[in-house]
Design a protein around this motif. Sequence first.
Motif, PDB file in Angstrom:
ATOM      1  N   ASP A 272      50.008  -2.402 -23.414  1.00 11.71           N
ATOM      2  CA  ASP A 272      49.124  -1.865 -24.450  1.00 11.71           C
ATOM      3  C   ASP A 272      49.612  -2.246 -25.843  1.00 11.71           C
ATOM      4  O   ASP A 272      48.805  -2.533 -26.745  1.00 11.71           O
ATOM      5  CB  ASP A 272      49.030  -0.347 -24.330  1.00 11.71           C
ATOM      6  CG  ASP A 272      48.210   0.101 -23.132  1.00 11.71           C
ATOM      7  OD1 ASP A 272      47.368  -0.681 -22.657  1.00 11.71           O
ATOM      8  OD2 ASP A 272      48.416   1.240 -22.659  1.00 11.71           O
ATOM      9  N   GLN A 276      47.514  -4.093 -28.813  1.00  7.81           N
ATOM     10  CA  GLN A 276      47.365  -3.476 -30.136  1.00  7.81           C
ATOM     11  C   GLN A 276      47.840  -4.406 -31.240  1.00  7.81           C
ATOM     12  O   GLN A 276      47.187  -4.534 -32.290  1.00  7.81           O
ATOM     13  CB  GLN A 276      48.153  -2.163 -30.166  1.00  7.81           C
ATOM     14  CG  GLN A 276      47.584  -1.075 -29.269  1.00  7.81           C
ATOM     15  CD  GLN A 276      48.591   0.009 -28.959  1.00  7.81           C
ATOM     16  OE1 GLN A 276      49.706   0.038 -29.521  1.00  7.81           O
ATOM     17  NE2 GLN A 276      48.242   0.906 -28.052  1.00  7.81           N
ATOM     18  N   ARG A 277      48.970  -5.068 -31.026  1.00  8.39           N
ATOM     19  CA  ARG A 277      49.506  -5.979 -32.045  1.00  8.39           C
ATOM     20  C   ARG A 277      48.581  -7.187 -32.244  1.00  8.39           C
ATOM     21  O   ARG A 277      48.354  -7.633 -33.379  1.00  8.39           O
ATOM     22  CB  ARG A 277      50.899  -6.451 -31.627  1.00  8.39           C
ATOM     23  CG  ARG A 277      51.954  -5.352 -31.603  1.00  8.39           C
ATOM     24  CD  ARG A 277      52.550  -5.077 -32.978  1.00  8.39           C
ATOM     25  NE  ARG A 277      53.633  -4.122 -32.905  1.00  8.39           N
ATOM     26  CZ  ARG A 277      54.914  -4.427 -32.666  1.00  8.39           C
ATOM     27  NH1 ARG A 277      55.255  -5.694 -32.470  1.00  8.39           N
ATOM     28  NH2 ARG A 277      55.840  -3.489 -32.617  1.00  8.39           N
ATOM     29  N   ARG A 357      43.323  -7.765 -22.415  1.00 10.52           N
ATOM     30  CA  ARG A 357      44.265  -6.668 -22.183  1.00 10.52           C
ATOM     31  C   ARG A 357      44.879  -6.802 -20.795  1.00 10.52           C
ATOM     32  O   ARG A 357      44.165  -6.796 -19.783  1.00 10.52           O
ATOM     33  CB  ARG A 357      43.580  -5.314 -22.307  1.00 10.52           C
ATOM     34  CG  ARG A 357      43.009  -5.010 -23.691  1.00 10.52           C
ATOM     35  CD  ARG A 357      42.404  -3.614 -23.729  1.00 10.52           C
ATOM     36  NE  ARG A 357      43.423  -2.593 -23.583  1.00 10.52           N
ATOM     37  CZ  ARG A 357      44.025  -1.974 -24.608  1.00 10.52           C
ATOM     38  NH1 ARG A 357      43.702  -2.290 -25.859  1.00 10.52           N
ATOM     39  NH2 ARG A 357      44.944  -1.059 -24.395  1.00 10.52           N
TER      40      ARG A 357
END
Length: 557
Positions: A272, A276-277, A357
């Motif tokens: 995750d 996100q980065r 993802r």
Amino acid sequence: MPPTRLVRRFLTAGSSLALAAAALVVGQVPASAAPSTGTADCSSLVGLRIPAHRIGLPTTGAEVTATTSMPASGTGPTALPAYCRADIAIHPVDPAAPDIRMGLALPQGWNGRTMMFGGGGYNGTVPNLAQNVPFGPVDQRTPLGRGYATYASDSGHQADTTRHPIASLDGWFGQNDEAVRNFSGDALKKVHDTATYVITKALGRAPGTAYFAGGSTGGREALAVAQRWPRDFDGVISAYPAWNAATLDLFFGRITHEFGKPGAFPSKAQQDLVAQRVLAACDGGDGIEDGVISDEAGCDFDPETLLCGDGETPGATCLSREQVDAIVAADSSWRLPYRVASGEWGYPGFPVLSGARMSTPVLGFGTTAPADPMPVTAGYGMQFWNQWVKYFVARDPQISPFAIDPADPGEWQRRISELTALQDVNDADLRPFARSGGRLIMVHGAADELVSHRSTIDYYQRVQRVMGKRATDGSSRFYLVPGANHANFAPVAYSASYDSLTALEKWAERGVAPGANQVVADGNAGAARTRPLCEWPAWPAYVGGPASVASSFRCDR
């Protein structure tokens, strides 16, 4: 004017050719394919035999084994007519091979059209006959709801959840040659011909127009019917296609080996963190921060920024060198160091550093490192490799998934090469399909974590090189949907909802090609937003206005 093949089909059926004036919307069909006045006499179909000579590839015939009369149900987009469901078994030549089991839905008020659905993973179950096309519109009726006769199959084997709890990951059938050939594509012809025979017998006339829709393995199957049997279908929808299936299996093997190294597997929290980065670095590249990376190819994220600094321990805020290296390997293009019979060169990697993802449930990279025995919580692709090694390559259920190195398979190289010839559906010459009047719509999510959109780009570029861009544009469209992952598997940044079927009907039946104004909605609950559906290589760039409407974006390059 309708395409040549459509004219030929309707002349064969003795139908009127007044198609151009027909309204192609739910509840209205071409005049030459007027709705049937009733449905099939369901119970009388039980025991109907389909002779082997009516099926275009070798079988020992087929038969209707059971029927069920289904009442009308649902309202609005979920509305279905009353229909007869027929269950059919197609018998193999090899007595040790399994039957192909298929289902066929014959609706009351049949509109003269058929829809064959593809499968997913290793198949092994008969898909839902009332489903929508992949990435289909959530606010429109499904093909069966529109009056199509629909059909689908298990591709020639029956999954058993006692062997694997996820039916689409049961590869035991790979030990039988005929079952492998059926899965690799032969079942498609057998099922098509069987369905056509039963429909004609049950409803008194042959289908007027035939369509195919599938995603993932079904997307590969969609391209297979266009390549191998170009006259069988008038229109094909191929979504997120695993077209180079055996080569993809080898890449699954590569990431299995990489993530199986000591300390290389990132936890869910770390997976995750990567997403996100990447989103923080690239979300605004399209002119607006909306949780979607529209310019995936332009996302230039530096994976070195994920590394732990001095004194930091790998965890929810940073990654180890081994973890970063494994993720980079998953994202990077990989070239086979040996030749294979299909002619494939390698695989372009998954976009895990530009929007995909890894932590997607079931279809992602899993919550447990790959191991021997393979955990059911390992990544879907890693489990897929495990099954392929055991049943397709070595045909030894006890072999370890780490016993075969995809980069240096040793004694197994010849068998792997043989499998690429069967499973890589990579003929880029779609001219026979186009000459027959066939029309193809391809669509792929740019955040796919299981089948890379980069691979679909590779195939489409080959088609353009073989056919020329103008001829390709005359019969094919290829769209990328930013933020969409594999099969809209939740959670997903942008759940693709596009009425590809209506667009394909207009193109195949009226000669009206999809224009530049195609729109894809976000099917996530409460999302209420649309984007322009851009032909590759374009992507939707924000130009101003409400961020929820497609008109605030333009397709840019």
